[in-house]
Design a protein around this motif. Sequence first.
Motif, PDB file in Angstrom:
ATOM      1  N   TYR A  59       0.816  -1.216   0.000  1.00  0.00           N
ATOM      2  CA  TYR A  59       0.000   0.000   0.000  1.00  0.00           C
ATOM      3  C   TYR A  59       0.854   1.273   0.000  1.00  0.00           C
ATOM      4  O   TYR A  59       0.325   2.364   0.218  1.00  0.00           O
ATOM      5  CB  TYR A  59      -0.936   0.009   1.208  1.00  0.00           C
ATOM      6  CG  TYR A  59      -1.927  -1.127   1.193  1.00  0.00           C
ATOM      7  CD1 TYR A  59      -2.851  -1.263   0.163  1.00  0.00           C
ATOM      8  CD2 TYR A  59      -1.930  -2.097   2.207  1.00  0.00           C
ATOM      9  CE1 TYR A  59      -3.746  -2.321   0.132  1.00  0.00           C
ATOM     10  CE2 TYR A  59      -2.827  -3.145   2.187  1.00  0.00           C
ATOM     11  CZ  TYR A  59      -3.733  -3.256   1.146  1.00  0.00           C
ATOM     12  OH  TYR A  59      -4.627  -4.304   1.124  1.00  0.00           O
ATOM     13  N   LEU A  60       2.152   1.142  -0.246  1.00  0.00           N
ATOM     14  CA  LEU A  60       3.016   2.317  -0.288  1.00  0.00           C
ATOM     15  C   LEU A  60       2.491   3.357  -1.277  1.00  0.00           C
ATOM     16  O   LEU A  60       2.416   4.546  -0.972  1.00  0.00           O
ATOM     17  CB  LEU A  60       4.433   1.890  -0.692  1.00  0.00           C
ATOM     18  CG  LEU A  60       5.407   3.011  -1.082  1.00  0.00           C
ATOM     19  CD1 LEU A  60       5.699   3.910   0.110  1.00  0.00           C
ATOM     20  CD2 LEU A  60       6.701   2.419  -1.649  1.00  0.00           C
ATOM     21  N   TRP A  61       2.138   2.910  -2.474  1.00  0.00           N
ATOM     22  CA  TRP A  61       1.769   3.838  -3.544  1.00  0.00           C
ATOM     23  C   TRP A  61       0.385   4.431  -3.342  1.00  0.00           C
ATOM     24  O   TRP A  61       0.201   5.647  -3.475  1.00  0.00           O
ATOM     25  CB  TRP A  61       1.864   3.112  -4.893  1.00  0.00           C
ATOM     26  CG  TRP A  61       3.183   2.445  -5.064  1.00  0.00           C
ATOM     27  CD1 TRP A  61       3.491   1.122  -4.812  1.00  0.00           C
ATOM     28  CD2 TRP A  61       4.404   3.058  -5.482  1.00  0.00           C
ATOM     29  NE1 TRP A  61       4.814   0.885  -5.052  1.00  0.00           N
ATOM     30  CE2 TRP A  61       5.403   2.043  -5.472  1.00  0.00           C
ATOM     31  CE3 TRP A  61       4.747   4.349  -5.875  1.00  0.00           C
ATOM     32  CZ2 TRP A  61       6.718   2.302  -5.831  1.00  0.00           C
ATOM     33  CZ3 TRP A  61       6.053   4.609  -6.239  1.00  0.00           C
ATOM     34  CH2 TRP A  61       7.032   3.597  -6.219  1.00  0.00           C
ATOM     35  N   GLN A  62      -0.612   3.571  -3.030  1.00  0.00           N
ATOM     36  CA  GLN A  62      -1.985   4.056  -2.903  1.00  0.00           C
ATOM     37  C   GLN A  62      -2.199   4.848  -1.612  1.00  0.00           C
ATOM     38  O   GLN A  62      -2.584   6.009  -1.635  1.00  0.00           O
ATOM     39  CB  GLN A  62      -2.956   2.868  -2.949  1.00  0.00           C
ATOM     40  CG  GLN A  62      -4.431   3.246  -2.752  1.00  0.00           C
ATOM     41  CD  GLN A  62      -4.981   4.068  -3.901  1.00  0.00           C
ATOM     42  OE1 GLN A  62      -4.645   3.809  -5.052  1.00  0.00           O
ATOM     43  NE2 GLN A  62      -5.806   5.046  -3.613  1.00  0.00           N
ATOM     44  N   ARG A  63      -1.934   4.221  -0.500  1.00  0.00           N
ATOM     45  CA  ARG A  63      -2.215   4.865   0.782  1.00  0.00           C
ATOM     46  C   ARG A  63      -1.135   5.872   1.168  1.00  0.00           C
ATOM     47  O   ARG A  63      -1.443   6.975   1.624  1.00  0.00           O
ATOM     48  CB  ARG A  63      -2.354   3.807   1.880  1.00  0.00           C
ATOM     49  CG  ARG A  63      -3.522   2.854   1.666  1.00  0.00           C
ATOM     50  CD  ARG A  63      -3.584   1.814   2.778  1.00  0.00           C
ATOM     51  NE  ARG A  63      -4.650   0.853   2.546  1.00  0.00           N
ATOM     52  CZ  ARG A  63      -4.873  -0.218   3.302  1.00  0.00           C
ATOM     53  NH1 ARG A  63      -4.075  -0.467   4.351  1.00  0.00           N
ATOM     54  NH2 ARG A  63      -5.867  -1.048   3.031  1.00  0.00           N
ATOM     55  N   GLY A  64       0.113   5.482   0.993  1.00  0.00           N
ATOM     56  CA  GLY A  64       1.195   6.351   1.443  1.00  0.00           C
ATOM     57  C   GLY A  64       1.401   7.573   0.583  1.00  0.00           C
ATOM     58  O   GLY A  64       1.539   8.687   1.093  1.00  0.00           O
ATOM     59  N   LEU A  65       1.408   7.401  -0.765  1.00  0.00           N
ATOM     60  CA  LEU A  65       1.760   8.503  -1.649  1.00  0.00           C
ATOM     61  C   LEU A  65       0.556   9.187  -2.288  1.00  0.00           C
ATOM     62  O   LEU A  65       0.561  10.396  -2.473  1.00  0.00           O
ATOM     63  CB  LEU A  65       2.720   8.005  -2.736  1.00  0.00           C
ATOM     64  CG  LEU A  65       4.033   7.417  -2.208  1.00  0.00           C
ATOM     65  CD1 LEU A  65       4.926   6.985  -3.365  1.00  0.00           C
ATOM     66  CD2 LEU A  65       4.760   8.415  -1.309  1.00  0.00           C
ATOM     67  N   ILE A  66      -0.483   8.452  -2.641  1.00  0.00           N
ATOM     68  CA  ILE A  66      -1.660   9.067  -3.259  1.00  0.00           C
ATOM     69  C   ILE A  66      -2.608   9.639  -2.205  1.00  0.00           C
ATOM     70  O   ILE A  66      -3.032  10.789  -2.284  1.00  0.00           O
ATOM     71  CB  ILE A  66      -2.400   8.054  -4.155  1.00  0.00           C
ATOM     72  CG1 ILE A  66      -1.502   7.626  -5.324  1.00  0.00           C
ATOM     73  CG2 ILE A  66      -3.711   8.653  -4.669  1.00  0.00           C
ATOM     74  CD1 ILE A  66      -2.116   6.554  -6.204  1.00  0.00           C
ATOM     75  N   ARG A 125       8.946  13.959  -9.523  1.00  0.00           N
ATOM     76  CA  ARG A 125       8.728  14.462 -10.885  1.00  0.00           C
ATOM     77  C   ARG A 125       8.768  13.334 -11.909  1.00  0.00           C
ATOM     78  O   ARG A 125       8.221  13.478 -13.010  1.00  0.00           O
ATOM     79  CB  ARG A 125       9.787  15.505 -11.242  1.00  0.00           C
ATOM     80  CG  ARG A 125       9.681  16.799 -10.452  1.00  0.00           C
ATOM     81  CD  ARG A 125      10.856  17.724 -10.747  1.00  0.00           C
ATOM     82  NE  ARG A 125      11.016  17.959 -12.172  1.00  0.00           N
ATOM     83  CZ  ARG A 125      10.348  18.900 -12.857  1.00  0.00           C
ATOM     84  NH1 ARG A 125       9.489  19.691 -12.227  1.00  0.00           N
ATOM     85  NH2 ARG A 125      10.555  19.067 -14.153  1.00  0.00           N
ATOM     86  N   THR A 126       9.423  12.233 -11.590  1.00  0.00           N
ATOM     87  CA  THR A 126       9.629  11.181 -12.578  1.00  0.00           C
ATOM     88  C   THR A 126       8.819   9.916 -12.334  1.00  0.00           C
ATOM     89  O   THR A 126       8.753   9.050 -13.205  1.00  0.00           O
ATOM     90  CB  THR A 126      11.124  10.799 -12.636  1.00  0.00           C
ATOM     91  OG1 THR A 126      11.533  10.316 -11.352  1.00  0.00           O
ATOM     92  CG2 THR A 126      11.978  11.998 -13.008  1.00  0.00           C
ATOM     93  N   VAL A 127       8.224   9.785 -11.151  1.00  0.00           N
ATOM     94  CA  VAL A 127       7.452   8.588 -10.827  1.00  0.00           C
ATOM     95  C   VAL A 127       6.000   8.977 -10.593  1.00  0.00           C
ATOM     96  O   VAL A 127       5.706   9.867  -9.800  1.00  0.00           O
ATOM     97  CB  VAL A 127       8.018   7.892  -9.570  1.00  0.00           C
ATOM     98  CG1 VAL A 127       7.157   6.691  -9.203  1.00  0.00           C
ATOM     99  CG2 VAL A 127       9.450   7.460  -9.799  1.00  0.00           C
ATOM    100  N   ASP A 128       5.093   8.317 -11.290  1.00  0.00           N
ATOM    101  CA  ASP A 128       3.667   8.549 -11.118  1.00  0.00           C
ATOM    102  C   ASP A 128       3.074   7.415 -10.293  1.00  0.00           C
ATOM    103  O   ASP A 128       2.910   6.304 -10.793  1.00  0.00           O
ATOM    104  CB  ASP A 128       2.985   8.606 -12.490  1.00  0.00           C
ATOM    105  CG  ASP A 128       1.505   8.951 -12.397  1.00  0.00           C
ATOM    106  OD1 ASP A 128       0.979   8.993 -11.267  1.00  0.00           O
ATOM    107  OD2 ASP A 128       0.880   9.174 -13.448  1.00  0.00           O
ATOM    108  N   PRO A 129       2.751   7.642  -9.015  1.00  0.00           N
ATOM    109  CA  PRO A 129       2.194   6.575  -8.181  1.00  0.00           C
ATOM    110  C   PRO A 129       0.915   5.970  -8.753  1.00  0.00           C
ATOM    111  O   PRO A 129       0.661   4.776  -8.577  1.00  0.00           O
ATOM    112  CB  PRO A 129       1.921   7.280  -6.844  1.00  0.00           C
ATOM    113  CG  PRO A 129       2.834   8.453  -6.830  1.00  0.00           C
ATOM    114  CD  PRO A 129       2.923   8.902  -8.255  1.00  0.00           C
ATOM    115  N   HIS A 130       0.109   6.780  -9.450  1.00  0.00           N
ATOM    116  CA  HIS A 130      -1.124   6.255 -10.040  1.00  0.00           C
ATOM    117  C   HIS A 130      -0.827   5.201 -11.100  1.00  0.00           C
ATOM    118  O   HIS A 130      -1.547   4.209 -11.230  1.00  0.00           O
ATOM    119  CB  HIS A 130      -1.942   7.398 -10.655  1.00  0.00           C
ATOM    120  CG  HIS A 130      -2.412   8.404  -9.664  1.00  0.00           C
ATOM    121  ND1 HIS A 130      -1.649   9.472  -9.255  1.00  0.00           N
ATOM    122  CD2 HIS A 130      -3.578   8.498  -8.981  1.00  0.00           C
ATOM    123  CE1 HIS A 130      -2.319  10.189  -8.375  1.00  0.00           C
ATOM    124  NE2 HIS A 130      -3.496   9.618  -8.181  1.00  0.00           N
TER     125      HIS A 130
END
Length: 354
Positions: A72-79, A110-115
């Motif tokens: 859940y790093l990307w969804q919960r943590g970053l988004i 700037r270079t990584v899109d969590p979505h």
Amino acid sequence: METPLDETGRGAPGGAARAVLTEPSRRSAPGETVGETVKVLYIIGWGRSGSTILDNLLGAIDGFFSAGELCYLWQRGLIEGRRCGCGELVRDCPVWSEVLADAFGDEWERTVDPHEVVRWQRDSVRVRHTWSMLRRGRTSTTEGEPLARYARAMARVYASIAAVTGARVVVDSSKRPSDAALLRFMEGVRPSYVQLVRDPRAVAYSWRRRKAQPDRDRPAEMVQHGPVDSTLSWMGWNLAAEALRRRHDAAGSVVLRYEDFVARPADALRAMAAAAGEDPAQLPLEGPRRARLAPNHTVSGNPSRFKTGTVELREDREWVERQGALDRVVATGLALPLLARYGYTLRPDPCASS
């Protein structure tokens, strides 16, 4: 349980589109093997089975790092902007900000899109994908498909966790069998597995409880599940965990009952460490069933991850007296094929020691 995935916010502020994982990591160029081999100890099992405290205690062992529910790093943590176990927003946490910079470059925002990363995960690593993933060979992925892209991104994260924290073992308590199976496709990762099991009646009762989510900036509660949904998931996730362990080195996996963990925590911790090839000199225990919970940097998990200090380990048996008769019958009936396999009796003993 599969968390709904946000499909909004694809662009960077001001409308400028971001590239997706196009910048080389400081540790390796895209497509290259990631540094030294990282040991990942992955906890598999349906929720409300005690994985949070188990993860925190493992993370307190010298050479281990507790990442929490890393899937859940990307969804919960970053988004969604939730909080790390240390209390900071995940993206502002000194550990996770350094991990992300190490994995994807100093300008990772700037270079990584969590979505986009979440879309790779959704398209290829949902729980229902576990069985097809297990049928595939470890080298059967093709460059550009979502599974290969997501595996490469997560391999970088694991490698950078080890590099930044100095850990020999990264503990991932995501619990999802699909993300556990994903480890088989990662270069530079040596997986080991803990299948964590708890009495399905106790689990069903726990999912009925209301629990706040303190990692959000607005009042919210964790999702609840009825006994049918909970028990069917308990069955499916444990069967998937068994299938994964059958394809793995027997010495690198262990089945652990929650009830046995709280009764004999030292034995449980040593067995899990051994599965990862470790033999710790000290454990975070102050007595047979007294544990020390240190501050942690878990990216997601049960609200109890924010608890620190000394705690008594005892089995939560409130369900034995307070669970509704219909819920008990439903959970027992649905889980009947696996009850005896994991050492649970048809009728729970109300006088069992806790």
